[in-house]
Design an enzyme around this catalytic site. Sequence first.
Site, mmCIF file in Angstrom:
data_model
loop_
_atom_site.group_PDB
_atom_site.id
_atom_site.type_symbol
_atom_site.label_atom_id
_atom_site.label_comp_id
_atom_site.label_asym_id
_atom_site.label_seq_id
_atom_site.Cartn_x
_atom_site.Cartn_y
_atom_site.Cartn_z
ATOM 1 C CG LEU A 63 13.709 -4.166 0.035
ATOM 2 C CD1 LEU A 63 14.098 -3.924 1.190
ATOM 3 C CD2 LEU A 63 14.701 -4.313 -1.121
ATOM 4 C CG ASN A 89 11.650 9.436 8.022
ATOM 5 O OD1 ASN A 89 11.069 10.015 9.201
ATOM 6 N ND2 ASN A 89 10.438 9.071 7.312
ATOM 7 C CG MET A 92 9.076 4.981 -2.755
ATOM 8 S SD MET A 92 7.511 4.933 -1.561
ATOM 9 C CE MET A 92 7.262 6.613 -1.053
ATOM 10 C CG HIS A 136 3.258 2.445 7.640
ATOM 11 N ND1 HIS A 136 3.467 2.138 6.274
ATOM 12 C CD2 HIS A 136 1.834 2.524 8.001
ATOM 13 C CE1 HIS A 136 1.905 2.207 5.870
ATOM 14 N NE2 HIS A 136 1.233 2.440 6.945
#
Length: 210
Positions: free
Chosen positions: A96, A16, A93, A112
Site C-alpha cells: 500500500l 486471520n 499481499m 506478521h
Amino acid sequence: MAEKRIAVLVSGGGTNLQALIDAQGRGELGGGVLAAVLSSRADAYALERAEKAGIPGYVVARKDYPSPQAMTIALVEKLKALSIDLVVLAGFMHILTEEMVEAFPNAILNVHPALIPSFCGKGAYGLHVHEMALSYGVKVTGATVHFVNEEADGGPIVLQKAVEIREGDTPEILQRRVMEEAEWKLLPQAVSLFCQDKLAVEGRHVHILP
C-alpha cells in the site's frame, strides 16, 4: 464509547479474518464491529468466510488498477465511504502506498508471522518468513502485531508472542503452529485494545493503557 467500525483487507484464505470473526462471536473485540471485508482477489476464500458471517464483502482487485498507488487510492475512498475507524491487514499481499497511512494514521494493524525486526521487510511474507527462520536456525520465532507506517513491517509494535521451533519442523508445520499459538490470539487482542482506546503511540513505542 462509540462503536469502532473495522475493515479487514485480505488476499487469500482468510484464516486471520476467521480468528476475528470468532472473537466477535465471543464478544471479544472490545466494542468493535467487523463492518467490511475488502479483497484484492474476487476468488479469495476469505470473501466466503465474510459472507457466512454476514459481513459485507467488496473486491478491489489489483489487476483493475494501473499502479499500487491507484489501487491504494481506490481502497482509501472505499474505506472512507464505509466510515471505517480501523483497518486490519490479514494476509493482504500488496504494497500500500503512503495515501493509506495518511488517511488512517495509527489506525492500520498488520500481523506478521515472525518476531520483528527478525525476518521482516521486503520479500518476507507467507511461507518465506518461516523458511527464513528455519534456515537461520533460530530456536524461537513467533508473531507480531504492529501499526502500519510507510516502511514495510516497520511500524510501532503493539503485541508479540514467541513460538518455539521444534526438531523436524518444516515451513508448513511451523506456519500452522505460529498461526494457532500466536497470530490467531494476538490479532483479536490488538483489535480489542484499539477499539477500547487503550493503545497510545509515542514514537516507536506503543503503550497499553489500563
